[in-house]
Design a protein around this motif. Structure first.
Motif, short mmCIF file in Angstrom:
data_model
loop_
_atom_site.label_atom_id
_atom_site.label_comp_id
_atom_site.label_asym_id
_atom_site.label_seq_id
_atom_site.Cartn_x
_atom_site.Cartn_y
_atom_site.Cartn_z
N UNK A 1 0.84 -1.18 0.00
CA UNK A 1 0.00 0.00 0.00
C UNK A 1 0.89 1.25 0.00
N UNK A 2 0.45 2.22 -0.72
CA UNK A 2 1.20 3.47 -0.83
C UNK A 2 0.34 4.62 -0.32
N UNK A 3 0.90 5.42 0.56
CA UNK A 3 0.21 6.60 1.08
C UNK A 3 0.27 7.68 0.01
N UNK A 4 -0.89 8.09 -0.55
CA UNK A 4 -0.90 9.09 -1.60
C UNK A 4 -1.31 10.46 -1.09
N UNK A 5 -2.10 10.48 -0.04
CA UNK A 5 -2.56 11.71 0.61
C UNK A 5 -2.77 11.37 2.08
N UNK A 6 -2.91 12.37 2.93
CA UNK A 6 -3.22 12.05 4.33
C UNK A 6 -4.49 11.20 4.40
N UNK A 7 -4.44 10.12 5.14
CA UNK A 7 -5.59 9.25 5.39
C UNK A 7 -6.07 8.47 4.16
N UNK A 8 -5.26 8.46 3.09
CA UNK A 8 -5.64 7.76 1.85
C UNK A 8 -4.46 6.96 1.34
N UNK A 9 -4.70 5.65 1.13
CA UNK A 9 -3.69 4.77 0.58
C UNK A 9 -4.24 4.10 -0.67
N UNK A 10 -3.33 3.68 -1.54
CA UNK A 10 -3.72 2.99 -2.77
C UNK A 10 -2.83 1.76 -2.93
N UNK A 11 -3.39 0.73 -3.52
CA UNK A 11 -2.62 -0.48 -3.77
C UNK A 11 -3.43 -1.48 -4.55
N UNK A 12 -2.95 -2.71 -4.57
CA UNK A 12 -3.64 -3.79 -5.26
C UNK A 12 -4.14 -4.80 -4.24
N UNK A 13 -5.34 -5.29 -4.43
CA UNK A 13 -5.92 -6.33 -3.59
C UNK A 13 -5.63 -7.67 -4.22
N UNK A 14 -4.84 -8.50 -3.55
CA UNK A 14 -4.46 -9.82 -4.06
C UNK A 14 -3.88 -9.76 -5.47
N UNK A 15 -3.19 -8.67 -5.78
CA UNK A 15 -2.60 -8.46 -7.11
C UNK A 15 -3.63 -8.55 -8.23
N UNK A 16 -4.90 -8.30 -7.90
CA UNK A 16 -5.97 -8.45 -8.90
C UNK A 16 -6.61 -7.13 -9.30
N UNK A 17 -6.95 -6.30 -8.34
CA UNK A 17 -7.62 -5.04 -8.66
C UNK A 17 -7.19 -3.95 -7.70
N UNK A 18 -7.35 -2.70 -8.16
CA UNK A 18 -6.94 -1.53 -7.40
C UNK A 18 -7.90 -1.31 -6.24
N UNK A 19 -7.32 -0.96 -5.09
CA UNK A 19 -8.12 -0.55 -3.94
C UNK A 19 -7.60 0.79 -3.44
N UNK A 20 -8.53 1.60 -2.92
CA UNK A 20 -8.19 2.84 -2.26
C UNK A 20 -8.74 2.74 -0.85
N UNK A 21 -7.87 2.88 0.14
CA UNK A 21 -8.25 2.76 1.55
C UNK A 21 -8.30 4.16 2.14
N UNK A 22 -9.47 4.50 2.72
CA UNK A 22 -9.71 5.84 3.24
C UNK A 22 -10.05 5.73 4.73
N UNK A 23 -9.42 6.56 5.54
CA UNK A 23 -9.55 6.47 6.99
C UNK A 23 -10.71 7.19 7.61
N UNK A 24 -11.75 7.53 6.85
CA UNK A 24 -12.90 8.25 7.40
C UNK A 24 -14.09 8.16 6.45
N UNK A 25 -15.29 8.06 7.02
CA UNK A 25 -16.51 7.91 6.22
C UNK A 25 -16.77 9.14 5.35
N UNK A 26 -16.71 10.32 5.94
CA UNK A 26 -16.97 11.56 5.19
C UNK A 26 -15.96 11.74 4.06
N UNK A 27 -14.70 11.47 4.37
CA UNK A 27 -13.65 11.58 3.37
C UNK A 27 -13.85 10.54 2.26
N UNK A 28 -14.28 9.35 2.61
CA UNK A 28 -14.55 8.32 1.60
C UNK A 28 -15.66 8.77 0.66
N UNK A 29 -16.71 9.39 1.19
CA UNK A 29 -17.78 9.91 0.33
C UNK A 29 -17.25 10.94 -0.65
#
Length: 90
Positions: A1-29
């Motif tokens: 996983x790579x930190x691209x912005x505060x509270x936001x990471x990007x990477x691959x899930x099982x080397x199959x598809x892109x995922x973006x992990x966000x540390x807050x509900x409002x920010x995810x929206x």
């Protein structure tokens, strides 16, 4: 996983598809709307994990989505704007 912005990471899930992990509900929206509406990069589905004081949201993108394209779109956002949205609930 790579930190691209505060509270936001990007990477691959099982080397199959892109995922973006966000540390807050409002920010995810905000990220969902930005990527889907402004960048035409809609996600397939989302998963959540509870954390003290909130939840962590993972956006799962279709196999056709390219990591570099999503990361490039996120890089256009301001860290200050991201922090401001995160502070609304935290």
């Amino acid at each position: 996983m790579k930190q691209v912005l505060p509270h936001i990471q990007i990477g691959l899930h099982n080397d199959e598809h892109v995922i973006v992990v966000v540390g807050d509900y409002e920010l995810a929206d905000f990220i969902e709307d930005y990527l889907g509406d402004d960048c035409d990069l809609p996600y397939d589905y989302r998963t959540t994990v509870e954390r003290p004081g909130g939840e962590i949201i993972t956006l799962h993108f279709p196999a056709s989505a390219q990591l570099q394209q999503i990361e490039g779109s996120l890089a256009k956002l301001s860290s200050d704007e991201i922090e401001g949205i995160y502070r609304l609930n935290n």
